[in-house]
Design a protein around this motif. Structure first.
Motif, PDB file in Angstrom:
ATOM      1  N   PHE A  24    -122.922 -82.354  67.442  1.00 43.35           N
ATOM      2  CA  PHE A  24    -121.654 -82.055  68.119  1.00 43.35           C
ATOM      3  C   PHE A  24    -121.333 -83.128  69.164  1.00 43.35           C
ATOM      4  O   PHE A  24    -120.226 -83.654  69.221  1.00 43.35           O
ATOM      5  N   VAL A  25    -122.319 -83.463  69.973  1.00 39.40           N
ATOM      6  CA  VAL A  25    -122.127 -84.478  71.015  1.00 39.40           C
ATOM      7  C   VAL A  25    -121.844 -85.838  70.386  1.00 39.40           C
ATOM      8  O   VAL A  25    -120.999 -86.606  70.867  1.00 39.40           O
ATOM      9  N   PHE A  26    -122.533 -86.144  69.286  1.00 39.23           N
ATOM     10  CA  PHE A  26    -122.324 -87.423  68.606  1.00 39.23           C
ATOM     11  C   PHE A  26    -120.885 -87.546  68.108  1.00 39.23           C
ATOM     12  O   PHE A  26    -120.237 -88.593  68.281  1.00 39.23           O
ATOM     13  N   VAL A  27    -120.366 -86.485  67.483  1.00 40.09           N
ATOM     14  CA  VAL A  27    -118.990 -86.506  66.978  1.00 40.09           C
ATOM     15  C   VAL A  27    -118.007 -86.643  68.139  1.00 40.09           C
ATOM     16  O   VAL A  27    -117.053 -87.434  68.079  1.00 40.09           O
ATOM     17  N   LEU A  28    -118.231 -85.882  69.210  1.00 38.41           N
ATOM     18  CA  LEU A  28    -117.355 -85.985  70.377  1.00 38.41           C
ATOM     19  C   LEU A  28    -117.359 -87.394  70.956  1.00 38.41           C
ATOM     20  O   LEU A  28    -116.314 -87.934  71.335  1.00 38.41           O
ATOM     21  N   TYR A  29    -118.528 -88.003  71.006  1.00 35.05           N
ATOM     22  CA  TYR A  29    -118.650 -89.360  71.539  1.00 35.05           C
ATOM     23  C   TYR A  29    -117.828 -90.346  70.712  1.00 35.05           C
ATOM     24  O   TYR A  29    -117.136 -91.210  71.259  1.00 35.05           O
ATOM     25  N   GLN A  30    -117.895 -90.202  69.383  1.00 33.05           N
ATOM     26  CA  GLN A  30    -117.123 -91.089  68.519  1.00 33.05           C
ATOM     27  C   GLN A  30    -115.629 -90.922  68.761  1.00 33.05           C
ATOM     28  O   GLN A  30    -114.867 -91.893  68.779  1.00 33.05           O
ATOM     29  N   VAL A  42    -113.470 -81.337  68.707  1.00 39.74           N
ATOM     30  CA  VAL A  42    -114.002 -80.036  68.276  1.00 39.74           C
ATOM     31  C   VAL A  42    -113.495 -79.696  66.873  1.00 39.74           C
ATOM     32  O   VAL A  42    -114.265 -79.269  66.005  1.00 39.74           O
ATOM     33  N   HIS A  43    -112.205 -79.888  66.656  1.00 37.14           N
ATOM     34  CA  HIS A  43    -111.642 -79.601  65.328  1.00 37.14           C
ATOM     35  C   HIS A  43    -112.268 -80.494  64.259  1.00 37.14           C
ATOM     36  O   HIS A  43    -112.556 -80.039  63.138  1.00 37.14           O
ATOM     37  N   ALA A  44    -112.482 -81.758  64.594  1.00 40.88           N
ATOM     38  CA  ALA A  44    -113.105 -82.674  63.637  1.00 40.88           C
ATOM     39  C   ALA A  44    -114.522 -82.212  63.297  1.00 40.88           C
ATOM     40  O   ALA A  44    -114.931 -82.248  62.125  1.00 40.88           O
ATOM     41  N   PHE A  45    -115.279 -81.777  64.321  1.00 43.14           N
ATOM     42  CA  PHE A  45    -116.642 -81.302  64.083  1.00 43.14           C
ATOM     43  C   PHE A  45    -116.637 -80.072  63.182  1.00 43.14           C
ATOM     44  O   PHE A  45    -117.435 -79.973  62.233  1.00 43.14           O
ATOM     45  N   LEU A  46    -115.735 -79.130  63.451  1.00 40.57           N
ATOM     46  CA  LEU A  46    -115.660 -77.912  62.637  1.00 40.57           C
ATOM     47  C   LEU A  46    -115.272 -78.231  61.200  1.00 40.57           C
ATOM     48  O   LEU A  46    -115.772 -77.605  60.250  1.00 40.57           O
ATOM     49  N   ASP A  47    -114.376 -79.203  61.018  1.00 40.70           N
ATOM     50  CA  ASP A  47    -114.002 -79.613  59.654  1.00 40.70           C
ATOM     51  C   ASP A  47    -115.194 -80.234  58.923  1.00 40.70           C
ATOM     52  O   ASP A  47    -115.420 -79.975  57.735  1.00 40.70           O
ATOM     53  N   LEU A  48    -115.966 -81.041  59.637  1.00 33.42           N
ATOM     54  CA  LEU A  48    -117.106 -81.716  59.020  1.00 33.42           C
ATOM     55  C   LEU A  48    -118.180 -80.730  58.573  1.00 33.42           C
ATOM     56  O   LEU A  48    -118.725 -80.847  57.468  1.00 33.42           O
ATOM     57  N   TRP A 195     -99.353 -85.325  61.310  1.00 31.00           N
ATOM     58  CA  TRP A 195    -100.452 -86.273  61.234  1.00 31.00           C
ATOM     59  C   TRP A 195    -101.648 -85.847  62.078  1.00 31.00           C
ATOM     60  O   TRP A 195    -101.517 -85.503  63.253  1.00 31.00           O
ATOM     61  N   SER A 196    -102.808 -85.891  61.454  1.00 29.84           N
ATOM     62  CA  SER A 196    -104.070 -85.671  62.159  1.00 29.84           C
ATOM     63  C   SER A 196    -104.464 -86.951  62.888  1.00 29.84           C
ATOM     64  O   SER A 196    -103.820 -87.996  62.746  1.00 29.84           O
ATOM     65  N   ARG A 197    -105.528 -86.880  63.659  1.00 31.68           N
ATOM     66  CA  ARG A 197    -106.035 -88.083  64.323  1.00 31.68           C
ATOM     67  C   ARG A 197    -106.395 -89.155  63.300  1.00 31.68           C
ATOM     68  O   ARG A 197    -106.097 -90.330  63.474  1.00 31.68           O
ATOM     69  N   ARG A 198    -107.042 -88.751  62.215  1.00 31.13           N
ATOM     70  CA  ARG A 198    -107.410 -89.713  61.174  1.00 31.13           C
ATOM     71  C   ARG A 198    -106.164 -90.331  60.552  1.00 31.13           C
ATOM     72  O   ARG A 198    -106.107 -91.542  60.297  1.00 31.13           O
ATOM     73  N   ASP A 199    -105.147 -89.505  60.281  1.00 30.19           N
ATOM     74  CA  ASP A 199    -103.890 -90.019  59.737  1.00 30.19           C
ATOM     75  C   ASP A 199    -103.261 -91.043  60.677  1.00 30.19           C
ATOM     76  O   ASP A 199    -102.718 -92.061  60.240  1.00 30.19           O
ATOM     77  N   SER A 200    -103.337 -90.775  61.982  1.00 34.64           N
ATOM     78  CA  SER A 200    -102.763 -91.693  62.967  1.00 34.64           C
ATOM     79  C   SER A 200    -103.450 -93.048  62.923  1.00 34.64           C
ATOM     80  O   SER A 200    -102.811 -94.087  63.126  1.00 34.64           O
TER      81      SER A 200
END
Length: 457
Positions: A24-30, A42-48, A195-200
């Protein structure tokens, strides 16, 4: 005994929770590095973590952490019970010696596999140094393309490295996702065109590429946690309909992105053989819907060994797209002439396909690993053990590209190619042992630059 098992269970649970916290911390850091918000992270982590392959990685990470904990605990207890000298003796004999032996063996095998008698003289004179695309496409309509991965919100340096090699088109690849070949519905955007963050990040990379006078192909890929997208299989018409609706939502989402960013080419699908065969009417309706949104050119990326007699489907495309992983030789470390001969039967078939539909052939993907067997089964990915089981060969990779260009670049029906793949974050020192597809920092990079810098007429 019960108390002992209870303690071990508590320890295992603690390590398990630590593993998830670490992830979780690793994803947030990225995400924080890319200036995203906490909520987006948080949303990205839950999707992953909904993805089975990510769950497998997390459980493997738990096993590593737990094993590390057991090792540390063993030496702490040895120290307490027998003293420093005994602990140090056990540490050396039971941990360090086996690790050193394994490391020495691994590095010796990798060194032996990397030993190649190949001297390549890099020609910097063929490189583009003006910082913008030379737009040779306007002269011969050849796509000088590259699949690029590792985009960020600041792509100036990455694009500069790409332009140096006379690349004029970049393939930007959003990944769609489903668990396996039988998954009934793939992951879909919550709102088409939102658009999601990735889409952006994709939108920014398209903008950055256009500012350097480069053209862009937007090429969504369906990624499976297990299996291959060409073998998606449903048990009923209703299941096929539900699956296709989820794909339709995805591709219309990216059609809106293509329209918004004035993308130069949209690939409507990649290696979806079973769906194309099973649902021809649904695909034609989808293409009509795409054209209502996006008014640029279209292609579809068919696999090299598909039955590509697709009738009205190809008539609706501007290019016949081929994922060009054709087998070219039977033996490792082939000569240039052997590789060129291996192209003969494929070139003839491609020319007939182009003539039948009066459409140019575009290699939507082509690539070769830097290993001696690269031209035997070019579509195969490396495994975890490839560095110790495969012979590295930058020469084979370089010759494979040389043969490709010599056989096809001058053909009028050939519309060009997109190299698989270019990793923005790869390092020069890593290329010395890298067996993967990327030509970056390898002789193949210079060969690609040379041919991309020439016109076909």
């Amino acid at each position: 005994m019960k108390a002992h098992l209870k303690r071990e269970s508590i320890v295992a649970l603690s390590v398990y929770l630590f593993t998830w916290l670490f992830a979780f911390v690793f994803v947030l850091y990225q995400y924080f590095n890319d200036e995203a918000s906490f909520t987006e992270g948080v949303h990205a982590f839950l999707d992953l973590v909904e993805r089975k392959n990510v769950q497998i990685v997390l459980h493997m990470l738990f096993f590593i952490f737990y094993l590390l904990f057991l090792v540390i605990r063993y030496f702490v207890r040895t120290y307490r019970n027998s003293g420093y000298r005994t602990m140090l003796k056990h540490f050396v004999l039971r941990l360090m010696v086996p690790i050193l032996l394994l490391s020495f063996t691994y590095n010796f095998i990798v060194y032996a596999n990397n030993d190649e008698d190949f001297e390549y003289e890099w020609d910097h004179s063929v490189e583009n140094s003006n910082g913008y695309s030379n737009n040779l496409y306007d002269l011969d309509e050849k796509h000088r393309g590259l699949h690029v991965f590792g985009w960020t919100n600041n792509n100036d340096k990455a694009i500069g490295d790409i332009l140096k090699n006379n690349v004029e088109w970049v393939a930007i690849v959003p990944f769609l996702y489903q668990d396996n070949e039988q998954t009934k519905v793939m992951t879909t955007p919550k709102t088409i065109g939102k658009w999601s963050r990735r889409d952006s990040t994709f939108i920014q990379s398209i903008k950055d590429s256009h500012e350097k006078k480069m053209r862009v192909m937007l090429k969504p890929h369906l990624w499976l946690g297990k299996g291959w997208r060409s073998n998606v299989t449903m048990q009923s018409d209703e299941e096929w309909s539900n699956w296709f609706e989820s794909y339709r939502r995805n591709i219309l989402h990216y059609a809106k992105m293509a329209a918004l960013t004035d993308v130069d080419l949209l690939c409507v699908g990649t290696e979806l053989r079973t769906s194309i065969k099973q649902q021809p009417k649904a695909w034609m309706a989808l293409i009509k819907d795409i054209k209502d949104i996006y008014h640029g050119k279209l292609t579809y990326a068919a696999n090299w060994d598909d039955d590509n007699d697709l009738g009205e489907f190809w008539n609706a495309m501007d290019y016949i797209g081929i994922q060009a992983y054709f087998p070219l030789t039977k033996d490792e470390a082939p000569s240039l002439e052997t590789i060129k001969m291996g192209w003969n039967v494929h070139v003839n078939a491609l020319e007939k396909l182009s003539q039948k539909y009066d459409k140019p052939i575009l290699f939507t993907e082509v690539g070769y690993k830097s290993e001696a067997s690269a031209t035997i089964r070019p579509w195969e990915w490396d495994s975890f053990f490839s560095k110790v089981s495969k012979k590295k060969s930058d020469k084979t990779q370089q010759l494979a590209y040389q043969a490709l260009f010599e056989n096809l670049w001058h053909k009028e029906w050939f519309a060009g190619l997109y190299v698989w793949q270019w990793q923005v974050r790869s390092k020069k020192e890593s290329a010395l042992k890298d067996l993967d597809f990327t030509p970056r920092f390898k002789p193949a990079e210079n060969t690609i630059a040379k041919w991309f810098g020439t016109t076909s007429h």
